[in-house]
Design an enzyme around this catalytic site. Structure first.
Site, PDB file in Angstrom:
ATOM      1  N   GLY A 118       0.836  -1.192   0.000  1.00  0.00           N
ATOM      2  CA  GLY A 118       0.000   0.000   0.000  1.00  0.00           C
ATOM      3  C   GLY A 118       0.872   1.242   0.000  1.00  0.00           C
ATOM      4  O   GLY A 118       2.033   1.197   0.424  1.00  0.00           O
ATOM      5  N   GLN A 152       3.124   9.968   1.025  1.00  0.00           N
ATOM      6  CA  GLN A 152       4.436   9.293   1.062  1.00  0.00           C
ATOM      7  C   GLN A 152       5.307   9.636  -0.144  1.00  0.00           C
ATOM      8  O   GLN A 152       6.505   9.405  -0.125  1.00  0.00           O
ATOM      9  CB  GLN A 152       4.258   7.773   1.156  1.00  0.00           C
ATOM     10  CG  GLN A 152       3.661   7.324   2.487  1.00  0.00           C
ATOM     11  CD  GLN A 152       3.525   5.828   2.538  1.00  0.00           C
ATOM     12  OE1 GLN A 152       2.531   5.282   2.088  1.00  0.00           O
ATOM     13  NE2 GLN A 152       4.528   5.145   3.078  1.00  0.00           N
ATOM     14  N   CYS A 154       6.095  -0.116   7.266  1.00  0.00           N
ATOM     15  CA  CYS A 154       5.716   0.996   6.386  1.00  0.00           C
ATOM     16  C   CYS A 154       6.901   1.354   5.496  1.00  0.00           C
ATOM     17  O   CYS A 154       8.037   1.400   5.981  1.00  0.00           O
ATOM     18  CB  CYS A 154       5.332   2.197   7.244  1.00  0.00           C
ATOM     19  SG  CYS A 154       4.885   3.656   6.298  1.00  0.00           S
ATOM     20  N   LEU A 155       6.646   1.621   4.214  1.00  0.00           N
ATOM     21  CA  LEU A 155       7.731   1.984   3.291  1.00  0.00           C
ATOM     22  C   LEU A 155       8.440   3.264   3.734  1.00  0.00           C
ATOM     23  O   LEU A 155       9.585   3.496   3.373  1.00  0.00           O
ATOM     24  CB  LEU A 155       7.185   2.152   1.871  1.00  0.00           C
ATOM     25  CG  LEU A 155       6.685   0.866   1.188  1.00  0.00           C
ATOM     26  CD1 LEU A 155       6.054   1.197  -0.159  1.00  0.00           C
ATOM     27  CD2 LEU A 155       7.803  -0.147   1.017  1.00  0.00           C
ATOM     28  N   HIS A 213      -4.121   1.416   7.772  1.00  0.00           N
ATOM     29  CA  HIS A 213      -2.781   2.004   7.734  1.00  0.00           C
ATOM     30  C   HIS A 213      -2.705   3.145   6.719  1.00  0.00           C
ATOM     31  O   HIS A 213      -2.235   4.244   7.034  1.00  0.00           O
ATOM     32  CB  HIS A 213      -1.786   0.884   7.387  1.00  0.00           C
ATOM     33  CG  HIS A 213      -0.359   1.303   7.249  1.00  0.00           C
ATOM     34  ND1 HIS A 213       0.652   0.754   8.009  1.00  0.00           N
ATOM     35  CD2 HIS A 213       0.249   2.199   6.420  1.00  0.00           C
ATOM     36  CE1 HIS A 213       1.807   1.310   7.660  1.00  0.00           C
ATOM     37  NE2 HIS A 213       1.586   2.189   6.691  1.00  0.00           N
ATOM     38  N   GLU A 214      -3.208   2.900   5.508  1.00  0.00           N
ATOM     39  CA  GLU A 214      -3.083   3.910   4.448  1.00  0.00           C
ATOM     40  C   GLU A 214      -4.003   5.106   4.699  1.00  0.00           C
ATOM     41  O   GLU A 214      -3.632   6.248   4.438  1.00  0.00           O
ATOM     42  CB  GLU A 214      -3.367   3.286   3.076  1.00  0.00           C
ATOM     43  CG  GLU A 214      -2.435   2.142   2.682  1.00  0.00           C
ATOM     44  CD  GLU A 214      -0.952   2.443   2.803  1.00  0.00           C
ATOM     45  OE1 GLU A 214      -0.549   3.617   2.685  1.00  0.00           O
ATOM     46  OE2 GLU A 214      -0.180   1.495   3.057  1.00  0.00           O
ATOM     47  N   HIS A 228      -2.496   7.440   7.080  1.00  0.00           N
ATOM     48  CA  HIS A 228      -1.479   8.307   6.476  1.00  0.00           C
ATOM     49  C   HIS A 228      -2.096   9.634   6.008  1.00  0.00           C
ATOM     50  O   HIS A 228      -1.457  10.682   6.068  1.00  0.00           O
ATOM     51  CB  HIS A 228      -0.855   7.632   5.247  1.00  0.00           C
ATOM     52  CG  HIS A 228       0.364   6.816   5.520  1.00  0.00           C
ATOM     53  ND1 HIS A 228       1.486   7.310   6.144  1.00  0.00           N
ATOM     54  CD2 HIS A 228       0.659   5.516   5.218  1.00  0.00           C
ATOM     55  CE1 HIS A 228       2.410   6.350   6.213  1.00  0.00           C
ATOM     56  NE2 HIS A 228       1.927   5.251   5.668  1.00  0.00           N
TER      57      HIS A 228
HETATM   58 NI    NI Z   1       2.807   3.361   5.528  1.00  0.00          NI
END
Ligand code: NI
Length: 152
Positions: free
Chosen positions: A46, A51, A89-90, A131-132, A135
């Protein structure tokens, strides 16, 4: 399409709230295409627009059963039953932690044409939706970690 740079933890933009998308135009479609490519290249499941430095309420998700594009997503229902699973998380490379999330959620979102759709997520997909969407409000998964945040 192009790979965009993924912002990491120290970047203050990750704590900011993203704005509603009002124009379903080529600029949005380019963003969605780039986010998809960036997510796949980074082997993530995701990615939220913030991000890649864009404060718009846009998310892409693929937990292995196909790409989902979410514009202006909202969680409209969450199960009382929770799950405790490992999350990463990226934007926080090398870190992970066990979070508490609802076991299932229902999400309402617009697609790239502006049409509203409903999505159901269970297990990993529910975690990913939560999670997304977090963000988009400047919230990182670390605020849902129970116990210690770990590094590898
Ligand atoms: Ni993330």
């Amino acid at each position: 399409m192009a790979i965009r740079k993924i912002r990491t933890e120290e970047d203050a933009i990750l704590r900011k709230k993203s704005r509603i998308v009002e124009n379903f135009d080529e600029k949005l479609w380019d963003l969605l295409d780039d986010m998809k490519e960036t997510m796949y290249q980074a082997e993530g499941v995701g990615l939220a627009a913030v991000q890649v430095g864009i404060l718009r309420r846009v998310v892409v998700i693929d937990v292995g059963d196909g790409l989902i594009e979410l514009v202006n997503p909202e969680i409209v229902e969450r199960s009382e039953e929770v799950q405790h699973e490992t999350e990463g998380c990226l934007s926080l490379p090398g870190k992970f932690g066990v979070t508490e999330r609802p076991k299932s959620v229902i999400v309402k979102a617009q697609n790239r044409e502006g049409k509203w759709c409903l999505y159901k997520g269970e297990g990993l997909k529910a975690r990913c939706f939560c999670h997304e969407i977090d963000h988009l409000d400047g919230i990182l998964y670390t605020s849902h970690v129970i116990g210690e945040l770990e590094s590898n």
